[in-house]
Design an enzyme around this catalytic site. Structure first.
Site, PDB file in Angstrom:
ATOM      1  N   TYR A   1      28.860  39.142  41.447  1.00  0.00           N
ATOM      2  CA  TYR A   1      29.150  38.518  42.731  1.00  0.00           C
ATOM      3  C   TYR A   1      30.513  37.850  42.644  1.00  0.00           C
ATOM      4  O   TYR A   1      30.814  37.172  41.663  1.00  0.00           O
ATOM      5  CB  TYR A   1      28.073  37.476  43.058  1.00  0.00           C
ATOM      6  CG  TYR A   1      28.315  36.710  44.339  1.00  0.00           C
ATOM      7  CD1 TYR A   1      28.216  37.342  45.574  1.00  0.00           C
ATOM      8  CD2 TYR A   1      28.620  35.349  44.310  1.00  0.00           C
ATOM      9  CE1 TYR A   1      28.422  36.634  46.749  1.00  0.00           C
ATOM     10  CE2 TYR A   1      28.823  34.637  45.485  1.00  0.00           C
ATOM     11  CZ  TYR A   1      28.725  35.277  46.706  1.00  0.00           C
ATOM     12  OH  TYR A   1      28.929  34.577  47.862  1.00  0.00           O
TER      13      TYR A   1
ATOM     14  N   ASP B   1      36.966  37.108  36.994  1.00  0.00           N
ATOM     15  CA  ASP B   1      36.415  36.106  37.907  1.00  0.00           C
ATOM     16  C   ASP B   1      35.672  35.077  37.062  1.00  0.00           C
ATOM     17  O   ASP B   1      34.517  35.271  36.691  1.00  0.00           O
ATOM     18  CB  ASP B   1      35.489  36.772  38.928  1.00  0.00           C
ATOM     19  CG  ASP B   1      34.888  35.753  39.898  1.00  0.00           C
ATOM     20  OD1 ASP B   1      35.102  34.540  39.693  1.00  0.00           O
ATOM     21  OD2 ASP B   1      34.213  36.175  40.848  1.00  0.00           O
TER      22      ASP B   1
ATOM     23  N   LYS C   1      34.215  26.157  41.279  1.00  0.00           N
ATOM     24  CA  LYS C   1      33.118  25.368  40.724  1.00  0.00           C
ATOM     25  C   LYS C   1      33.613  24.182  39.870  1.00  0.00           C
ATOM     26  O   LYS C   1      34.040  23.188  40.428  1.00  0.00           O
ATOM     27  CB  LYS C   1      32.141  26.285  40.002  1.00  0.00           C
ATOM     28  CG  LYS C   1      31.552  27.289  41.010  1.00  0.00           C
ATOM     29  CD  LYS C   1      30.313  28.036  40.580  1.00  0.00           C
ATOM     30  CE  LYS C   1      29.722  28.734  41.799  1.00  0.00           C
ATOM     31  NZ  LYS C   1      29.684  30.173  41.763  1.00  0.00           N
TER      32      LYS C   1
HETATM   33  C1  LIG Z   1      30.227  31.046  42.931  1.00  0.00           C
HETATM   34  C2  LIG Z   1      31.023  32.241  42.620  1.00  0.00           C
HETATM   35  C3  LIG Z   1      31.996  32.735  43.511  1.00  0.00           C
HETATM   36  C4  LIG Z   1      32.173  32.200  44.902  1.00  0.00           C
HETATM   37  O1  LIG Z   1      32.615  30.894  44.931  1.00  0.00           O
HETATM   38  P1  LIG Z   1      32.369  30.035  46.286  1.00  0.00           P
HETATM   39  O2  LIG Z   1      33.030  28.730  45.978  1.00  0.00           O
HETATM   40  O3  LIG Z   1      30.905  29.974  46.477  1.00  0.00           O
HETATM   41  O4  LIG Z   1      33.052  30.764  47.391  1.00  0.00           O
HETATM   42  C5  LIG Z   1      32.792  33.787  43.097  1.00  0.00           C
HETATM   43  N1  LIG Z   1      32.625  34.333  41.885  1.00  0.00           N
HETATM   44  C6  LIG Z   1      31.707  33.896  41.013  1.00  0.00           C
HETATM   45  C7  LIG Z   1      31.610  34.526  39.668  1.00  0.00           C
HETATM   46  C8  LIG Z   1      30.864  32.847  41.353  1.00  0.00           C
HETATM   47  O5  LIG Z   1      29.918  32.449  40.497  1.00  0.00           O
END
Ligand SMILES: *Cc1c(COP(=O)(O)O)cnc(C)c1O
Length: 433
Positions: free
Chosen positions: A150, A245, A273
């Site tokens: 994701y 990511d 995060k």
């Molecule tokens: C949480 C997450 C996102 C999205 O971040 P948001 O601040 O919720 O938009 C993207 N990539 C990864 C790996 C994530 O865990």
């Protein structure tokens, strides 16, 4: 069952009934709605250290940690006090501040692959922007992502996108144009041959490969030995931008993220995060020559009214500085190992087959008996059994992520005593699965 829950959570039940009238599904992010486990979501009133307290005044040991950011525990006194001081100076200026430089320098110090970065307000914005930059830099149209990973809810990334989407059973999202989705090629995670095959076919059209180096969004799934090295080798050979990511793993699995752990340099890195310390911050950054295509230096447009917001940056900066000075990583490793061993043993005693994956302070207990190394193996888990376990844990005062396909997070506030209490709760909960 709903009636029983209403007795236990009267205030959350009333709030949920009001919420669904005015907010789709009663929530502002789908996984919060408990659809993966059934029942009524808890409305939270406050949080402190390793615990959260719901609207009915019940306190739980928390393993969601706001889905990752709260690595120091909730309401860390130094973070809160820094936010308060910053708030008194005004909450937003729409002009640059020294704080943004300090946060950028702190991130660059932790990630040797990042020479320049741009701040955003979410992880989604970071990944969307990184893809645009990669396409602008290479002049190529396609991107490669991995099944079950994701990367936020950007159109081209909502293809086989793991936890939230999978829990709801939506293969893809309506509203995403087919021509956009078609530019996204999806391959299984942890499968070098599949990636190589795609590059053999259309390698010269691939702008970027985007990957969760340690997956959190199909539950915790670490990379196999040498897998990330192979991904690096293949992308480099074909001139595709490798995007790590690390929105979840950055400052989580190590200060320098998965890149530090596996000794790999990505071309672009996405963060979020933890770097916001519980306030909305994201970032994307990497090699100077790539980042210099970003406006106003280069032609690739990217912007944000609240990007680099002084309150959010203060929370993030304070968190990152504390992580550097406290170095909680060895303790997080020990605490999480203890937790996962205890939970796995408790399942075994109850005669329930589980597979526990863990990396650092990320973990998932899958209700399956075979090794989990990609989306196909993760999705064989018994979701109904997980749902029963989830609710039994809630009754025992432990708040897990309300989906089988999420990573749990341990924070620096999870003491041995709290870990042991969790294991004791798990022993009772597995007995009721
Ligand atoms: C949480 C997450 C996102 C999205 O971040 P948001 O601040 O919720 O938009 C993207 N990539 C990864 C790996 C994530 O865990």
């Amino acid at each position: 069952m709903t009636e029983i829950k209403k007795n236990i959570y009267p205030r959350s039940s009333v709030l949920f009934e009001r919420a669904i009238e005015v907010i789709p599904g009663g929530v502002n992010s789908p996984v919060r709605a408990f659809r993966g486990v059934g029942g009524t979501p808890l409305f939270i009133q406050s949080a402190r250290g390793a615990t959260i307290t719901d609207a009915d005044g019940r306190t739980y040991i928390d393993y969601v940690g706001s889905w990752g950011p709260m690595i120091l525990g909730h309401a860390h006194p130094e973070v809160i006090s820094a936010i308060q001081t910053a708030a008194a100076r005004g909450t937003s200026y729409g002009a640059p501040t020294e704080l943004e430089i300090l946060l950028a320098e702190e991130v660059i110090d932790a990630f040797p692959s990042i020479e320049k970065l741009r701040l955003t307000s979410s992880g989604t914005e970071a990944t969307m922007s990184a893809l645009r930059v990669a396409r602008g830099f290479t002049g190529r149209p396609k991107i490669v992502k991995f099944e079950g990973c994701y990367h936020g809810h950007g159109d081209s990334l909502l293809v086989r996108a793991g936890s939230g989407v999978a829990t709801l059973g939506l293969p893809d999202s309506p509203g995403v144009l087919p021509e956009v989705a078609q530019s996204t090629i999806t391959v299984p995670y942890n499968d070098v041959a599949a990636l190589e095959h795609v590059f053999d076919e259309v390698g010269n059209q691939i702008a970027a490969v985007i990957i969760e180096p340690v997956v959190g969004n199909m539950g915790c799934v670490p990379p196999r030995e040498n897998y990330l090295q192979e991904v690096r080798r293949i992308t480099e050979k074909q001139g595709a931008v490798l995007i790590f990511d690390e929105v979840m793993t950055g400052f989580r699995v190590a200060r320098g993220g998965a890149q530090e752990l596996y000794g790999i340099k990505a071309d672009l890195t996405c963060l979020g995060k933890i770097i916001g310390g519980g306030l909305p911050v994201g970032a994307f950054g990497g090699r100077r020559e790539i980042m210099d295509v970003v406006a106003p230096v280069g032609p690739v447009y990217q912007a944000g009214t609240l990007s680099g917001n002084p309150l959010a940056v203060t929370a993030g900066l304070t968190t990152l500085r504390l992580l550097k000075s406290l170095n909680p990583y060895p303790q997080l490793e020990r605490a999480t190992a203890r937790l996962v061993e205890g939970m796995t043993e408790a399942a075994r005693e109850a005669g329930i087959g589980v597979v526990s994956n863990r990396l650092g302070s990320m973990f998932t207990t899958f209700f399956t008996s075979a090794t989990v190394y990609d989306w196909t193996t993760a999705s064989r888990s018994d979701r109904a059994a997980f749902g029963r376990f989830f609710h039994a844990m809630l009754d025992e005062g432990v708040y897990l992520a309300p989906s089988q396909f999420e990573a749990g997070f341990v924070s620096a506030a999870h003491s041995d005593e709290i870990i042991d209490r969790t294991i004791a709760s798990a022993r009772l909960a597995f007995g009721r699965v």
